[in-house]
Design an enzyme around this catalytic site. Sequence first.
Site, mmCIF file in Angstrom:
data_model
loop_
_atom_site.group_PDB
_atom_site.id
_atom_site.type_symbol
_atom_site.label_atom_id
_atom_site.label_comp_id
_atom_site.label_asym_id
_atom_site.label_seq_id
_atom_site.Cartn_x
_atom_site.Cartn_y
_atom_site.Cartn_z
ATOM 1 N N GLU A 76 0.814 -1.206 0.000
ATOM 2 C CA GLU A 76 0.000 0.000 0.000
ATOM 3 C C GLU A 76 0.856 1.268 0.000
ATOM 4 O O GLU A 76 0.550 2.221 -0.691
ATOM 5 C CB GLU A 76 -0.930 -0.025 1.231
ATOM 6 C CG GLU A 76 -1.959 1.083 1.279
ATOM 7 C CD GLU A 76 -3.027 0.966 0.194
ATOM 8 O OE1 GLU A 76 -3.056 -0.045 -0.515
ATOM 9 O OE2 GLU A 76 -3.816 1.917 0.064
ATOM 10 N N ASP A 77 1.918 1.273 0.768
ATOM 11 C CA ASP A 77 2.629 2.528 1.024
ATOM 12 C C ASP A 77 4.007 2.640 0.394
ATOM 13 O O ASP A 77 4.670 3.662 0.542
ATOM 14 C CB ASP A 77 2.784 2.731 2.543
ATOM 15 C CG ASP A 77 1.430 2.922 3.211
ATOM 16 O OD1 ASP A 77 0.485 3.291 2.508
ATOM 17 O OD2 ASP A 77 1.334 2.693 4.429
#
Length: 713
Positions: A76-77
């Site tokens: 996600e990051d």
Amino acid sequence: MIRLNDILDGIHSYLPDTDTSLIEKAYIYSAKVHAGQTRLSGEPYLSHCLATAYILAQLHLDLASIAAGLLHDTVEDTLASLKELEDMFGKDVAQIVDGVTKLSRISFESQIQKQAENTRKMVLAMSKDIRVLLVKLADRLHNMRTLEYQKDNKKVKIARETLDIYAPLAGRLGIGWIKSELEDLAFLHIYPEEHQRLRKEVDARLGEAKAYVDEVKDLIAKKMDDFGLSCEVVGRPKHIYSIFRKMRTRKIPLEEVYDLIAFRIIMKSAKDCYEALGIVHSLWKPIPGRFKDYISLPKTNMYQSLHTTVIGPQGKRMEIQIRTEQMDLVANQGIAAHWLYKEGKIVSKDNKHQFDWLFELTEWQKELDDPREFIESVKMDLFHNEVYVFSPKGEVYEFPRGATPIDFAYAIHTEVGNHCAGAKVNGRIVPLKYQFNNGETVEIITSDKHFPNRDWLKFVKTSRARARIRQWIKNTERQNSLALGRDLCAREFKRHRLDFNDFMKNKGAEIAEALSFKTPDDMLIAAGYGKIAPSQIIRKLRAGQPEEQEPKEKESKTKKFTEKVEQEGILIHGLNDILIHLGRCCTPIPGDEVVGYITRGRGVTVHRENCANIKKLDPDRRVEVTWANTDNTTYPARIRVSAVDQKGILAAVSNAISAGEANILEAKVSTTPDYLAILDFVVDVKDRPQLRKILSSIRRLENVKLAKRVSPG
Ligand code: MN
């Protein structure tokens, strides 16, 4: 800040000789891709990954879960991809990270409390592997522990979601300590003032009660010793949110919450637990109705214990829980406790509930030798029959798996379903038979010009949608048949020089009854369906009256074949069993675009869409028609062949038609002044492709100049 060694020590405490290189590798990778990122607290981002993994080690999870804990935010990051994770850490780890990522992408904005249960189910359904949910819970727990660094509006939103969704899920999985901690942290941030006040009051009362708690503990321990039972007694304050909840739901002040301290007696065996219960009841008077035996009837989350409330020293009520060490572990670790034990009957099958899967898990466990195999085999086959989607407003809807936009539309409102024209899923237009996936947002497009379609019945999944579609079709058929029946009858009456309107007004009810119909409308509907002939109504009307000669019907030349195709092979939109014939002007065959026309008194005629005749007719009386499955039905089609007029040309063309497996219904030959033969045929074919084939085989014949279907009009 948690260090890698804390996690490794944790793992070695329950998996002493395990190779933890996977964890070390995951640590190095996570540190690399998160490098430079910081948390709102100012700490390096990696601290969050370590804390999450540490919680998972506290839950005694397997290595794949803990590695996934370290990696859970990488997709996600950071620039990491799932493919990369799979190559480096294996499919298991990658799939858990993928599941957690998907859960994180959904925000449960809905403030509607009653939606909470559905949302919880959706989270469960999305966590196909139970480890996904456990990693998510660990992630959320650490985020809640550091929630003070969030912005105020976000703080409350996250705390609310934790209280509504994640804390109950931790409870469902039986992980009591995570549930309590999540609740207390959420309470702190949603109601900061109440929390502070209550904390103070409770602490003051607990301080006063310290001597009392010790007295009770000593008394119990001594009594058990007298009976030769070994035990451990714990007096632990209830967690603060449960006190707050009790005060709220019962509307009582703190002074009336008697069980601020829960006493727990830990015994060696289940048998000892019942003995201990007898001893407690002989010491203090039990309060009727407060005894609960969760040992023989465990809770759905596998919790087992004996609960009783007694009047203790100084006349104070006390809640006492009695259970074995193993039960105590299950009470705290829930499902996570399960791979620690190979033996021990933890669950009875009697307590069937909506969380049957929990029982199944323990059933599987019995069949497995290695407790670690257990967690690896726990694929959460939970709610596999359901799918959960959002409305544009964020409400969660539950459907059977395979449900479509039509089901969704009818779930909103019957009128929405009846005018459903299309749908968007996550903003993209999808077909009406699209099947939902969990977590999608669905928007229905309606139009006044759209109506239910019989085809919908083939793919809708909810009984509600099916019933509403059937009802609509039935109503529409009735209306259409009524109009058609009225037309048919009016025409027949006119032919007999009778006044139809006058008949309906004065004699309709009587004749309908005589023909065994409930109402005159029912009689007309039957006529529209073709179930009775309008002439029957007239005969009934004249019964007893002198016979009159029926006017003779003009014989139609093509009656032979039009009769044959009547009723066959055509579906009229919303109509059933009504008189149908194919237009003689344009002789449509399957594959042609067709329209229907409600005639006055002759049922529905089907024309080709480009037929010149239909264009001249009243557009209000048009109906949508489609070809049904036409297995054995054949249709007449007109073809014209021009050829050099020579002997045997008719035979050659006829042979080509027969070779194409079509019958010739009519054949006519004429010659033009320039010695061309014009051959007109009516041939019986199944559909357009067959006709096309026949035409091209005729064209290949010697001397044939032209072969074509006679166009309508
Ligand atoms: Mn996270």
